[in-house]
Every structure is written in C-alpha cells, then in structure tokens.
Scaffold this active site. Sequence first.
Site, PDB file in Angstrom:
ATOM      1  N   HIS A 177      35.953  -1.051  18.228  1.00 24.13           N
ATOM      2  CA  HIS A 177      34.966  -1.249  17.159  1.00 24.13           C
ATOM      3  C   HIS A 177      35.540  -2.201  16.120  1.00 24.13           C
ATOM      4  CE1 HIS A 177      32.476   2.676  17.951  1.00 24.13           C
ATOM      5  NE2 HIS A 177      32.155   1.678  18.753  1.00 24.13           N
ATOM      6  N   HIS A 188      24.123   4.282  28.166  1.00 22.38           N
ATOM      7  CA  HIS A 188      24.418   3.802  26.806  1.00 22.38           C
ATOM      8  C   HIS A 188      24.506   2.288  26.807  1.00 22.38           C
ATOM      9  CE1 HIS A 188      26.025   3.571  22.846  1.00 22.38           C
ATOM     10  NE2 HIS A 188      27.307   3.685  23.121  1.00 22.38           N
ATOM     11  N   GLU A 225      25.978   0.266  24.485  1.00 19.80           N
ATOM     12  CA  GLU A 225      27.108  -0.432  23.853  1.00 19.80           C
ATOM     13  C   GLU A 225      27.847  -1.264  24.911  1.00 19.80           C
ATOM     14  OE1 GLU A 225      29.417   2.070  21.260  1.00 19.80           O
ATOM     15  OE2 GLU A 225      30.303   0.331  20.264  1.00 19.80           O
ATOM     16  N   ASP A 273      30.765  -1.963  25.844  1.00 18.78           N
ATOM     17  CA  ASP A 273      31.885  -1.481  26.668  1.00 18.78           C
ATOM     18  C   ASP A 273      31.388  -0.760  27.916  1.00 18.78           C
ATOM     19  OD1 ASP A 273      30.991   0.416  24.775  1.00 18.78           O
ATOM     20  OD2 ASP A 273      32.852   1.553  24.863  1.00 18.78           O
ATOM     21  N   HIS A 297      26.260   8.566  20.579  1.00 18.03           N
ATOM     22  CA  HIS A 297      26.355   8.245  19.172  1.00 18.03           C
ATOM     23  C   HIS A 297      25.501   7.044  18.761  1.00 18.03           C
ATOM     24  CE1 HIS A 297      29.390   4.723  19.352  1.00 18.03           C
ATOM     25  NE2 HIS A 297      29.051   4.998  20.580  1.00 18.03           N
ATOM     26  N   ASP A 329      29.730   8.593  26.081  1.00 16.82           N
ATOM     27  CA  ASP A 329      30.809   8.635  25.088  1.00 16.82           C
ATOM     28  C   ASP A 329      31.190  10.064  24.670  1.00 16.82           C
ATOM     29  OD1 ASP A 329      31.420   5.925  24.786  1.00 16.82           O
ATOM     30  OD2 ASP A 329      29.829   5.606  23.332  1.00 16.82           O
ATOM     31  N   TYR A 349      39.072  10.899  18.647  1.00 17.73           N
ATOM     32  CA  TYR A 349      37.838  10.265  19.122  1.00 17.73           C
ATOM     33  C   TYR A 349      36.625  10.895  18.420  1.00 17.73           C
ATOM     34  CZ  TYR A 349      34.550   8.366  22.560  1.00 17.73           C
ATOM     35  OH  TYR A 349      33.520   7.701  23.168  1.00 17.73           O
ATOM     36  N   HIS A 387      34.934   7.520  28.710  1.00 22.21           N
ATOM     37  CA  HIS A 387      36.284   7.097  28.318  1.00 22.21           C
ATOM     38  C   HIS A 387      37.258   8.236  28.588  1.00 22.21           C
ATOM     39  CE1 HIS A 387      34.902   3.508  26.190  1.00 22.21           C
ATOM     40  NE2 HIS A 387      34.047   4.239  25.508  1.00 22.21           N
TER      41      HIS A 387
HETATM   42 FE1  FEO Z   1      29.488   3.788  22.343  1.00 21.52          FE
HETATM   43 FE2  FEO Z   1      32.049   3.681  24.588  1.00 21.52          FE
HETATM   44  O1  FEO Z   1      30.582   3.017  23.633  1.00 21.52           O
END
Ligand code: FEO
Length: 394
Positions: A24, A80, A82, A84, A146, A165, A193, A226
């Site tokens: 981030h 998701h 995002e 990544d 999130h 996530d 995290y 992750h």
């Molecule tokens: Fe919210 Fe691992 O991206």
Amino acid sequence: MAKVELMKDIYWVGAVDWNLRHFHGFSYSIHRGTTYNSYLIVDDKVAIVDCVYQPFAKEMLERIGEVVEPSRIDYIIANHLEPDHSSGIMELLKIAPKAKVFGTARCKQGLEKYYGFTGDFNVVKTGDTLSLGRRTLTFIEAPMIHWPDSMFTYIAEDGLLMPNDAFGQHLATSFRFNDQVDRCALMDEAKKYYANIIWPLSPLVLRKLEEVQRMGIRISMIAPSHGVIWRENPGQIVDLYARWAKGESAKKVLIVYDTMWGSTEKMAKAILEGVRSEGVEAMLFRLPDSYESDIFGELLDARGILLGSSTMNNSMLPTLGKFVVDARGLKPKGKLAAVFGSYGWGGGAAKDLEAVLKDAGCEVVMPSLTVNWAPSAEELKRCSDFGREFAKKV
Ligand code: FEO
C-alpha cells in the site's frame, strides 16, 4: 516452487514474493515478504479463485500448467479487485480469453476502470452458486472487508473458505500451511495484518462473522489470498478476528515518542519504569526508528498508549504528527491514552496530541505531563509516578 494440492483436485498455484518490503505504497512495512495466493479447482469445469499480482503471472501460469493447460480454465473467480489479486486476471485472460469472470458488481466496475476490461463478467450476490460438476462454489459478498467489491468464495463439499484478504498475513514461506510454520511469526503477522488492513472495519467484521455463523457453514480450511492456509484449527483465526474486532486488549502499554535533544526520551524511559513497576507490560518505540505498521500491530491488543513529543513550533514533532494522523485512520477506539513531553517555551505539543487522540476515539485519562528544557531528578520521579498511575488505570 511447485503447485501444492490442498484437497483432492484443489491446488495452490499462486506466487511467493520474498522481497516485498512495502505494501500500500509505503504505509505498511513488510519484514517477511508476502504471497499472492491463487487456487485452481479441477472438476468438470476448471475454475481459478483469485489471481496473483501481474509481475508474478508467469509463475502462476506455470503452476497452473503443472495441472491443466491454462487455456482450459472456464471460470475465473475475482474475489477482490485490488491489483495484487486482479492484475494477474488480465494476464490469464490472454491465455484463456473465453473464460467467464465472476465477482461483485463493484468488482466489474473496477476491472473496467483499472484495465479497460470488456470480457464476459457475471455479477454475483451472496448465496449465488456456480456448479463445477462434483463441487459447487457459493459466493458471499463481504463489502468493506476490506474494499467495497470484496467477496468470499466457499465450497460446501470440502468446507473450504477462500475469503481473499481476510485472515491473511504478509508472510513469505516455502510452506503453504499454518501447521508448518513458526507459530509466533505467523500470529505476529496475522495480528499486524489485521491492525493495518482490517482494524478500521471492525464493526463490519463482527457483522460478517455473525452472518457466516447464521449461515451455519462448516469450515474445515481457510485459504486466504496472502500468507499460509489455515489447515490446522482454522477456527483459531476466526476467534482472533472476533476478539480483535471487539477491541479485546491485554494489560499492555505502548510508549511512542520522538525527542529533539533527549529530554522527552528520558521522560519516556522513566515512565516505562513506572508502568513496568506495576506489573504491566510496557513497550517503547521511538519515531521514526520504529515502523508505524509494527507499532499499530502492537497497539491492536494493547490497553493503553502514551505519546511523547518535544514541542517544536508550538506543536508536536513531525514524526508524531504523521503517526497520530495515520493512527486516527485506524480508529483505535477505546484505548486509554495520555501525553507527555518537554518544551523550551510556550509548549503546545501536548495539547495538540491530546486533541488528535480524542479525535481518534481514545480516552485521555490523565492530564498531560510536561517539563521545561530537561527533566530534573525530581521531574523524572514524577515521570515514573505518571507511568505508575497510568498502569493502574490499565
Ligand atoms: Fe486488498 Fe491483497 O488486496
């Protein structure tokens, strides 16, 4: 590193990013790397749940290729948006252009904006299902856990929850399961995290946990996007999320400070002695030597925080300014707090720090303690008493 079979015909085909040190932007300092997890399900239809960050897409495609031709993938589940997780989708679609993508309406909008996506997207809602043959995927929307687009995917036949996530950790390891890695390191990363990614969304976490409980789903394994997969006692991380979301804390006090010429530091160390003497755990962090994201990880389950700053230009030092603004964003409601620091003339740091702490939802439980220029022996004793008094409140 080869693909790993989680359950019969379900494979981890993600990637390990050993060298990641910032996430981030520069807001989250990473010490142990991370992984981008992607799960391949081979049934009558072939599905993949989440993809990796684009620079790791080649690795993902190679791992998929150990099981099936990537071009055979029928369904891509985008839990998701995002990048990544979603940027690898675009790489996969180059190989499997006819694959149908499934995700929330917000995810669809985001893919269009990020990548100009125009492919076959199927919007799903909570309770919608997708049969692969012997297995069926069930989708559970998880907005703001999130991001607004976030979603979980669940396989009832196996009790496998893939919550993206949620329940993740930034932890690069050659192992894929929680029972294979150092437990302290794992829990440390899971807590950090939660603090840095999930904490401000705690009320939504509690609601989602209750909703999932009401659905009565059986969970035998949790495979986040992750870190490692919770294979052994997956309920432990769910219980921890519930405790963190409720704001449960330990008898622990963080002392976070910066110092111009050492006076505030002397105060901080005397205060620590006072806290410690009451049998309360105390942790000392000088800014900017300590990473904010590490401090936030410790703050998550601490009962109190003491902030110290020398006064500069009638306010706090810039390091404290950044810290309190970032901390405020995490909404650390209910933490007990107090402020200390030295000043040459005028003062002002303590007043401003108190104001931000209150704004962040902390309870300032004692008047601030300030000393002029440098603390005398008598003033250091007052610092120690200050720490003792705060510890008693904790
Ligand atoms: Fe919210 Fe691992 O991206």
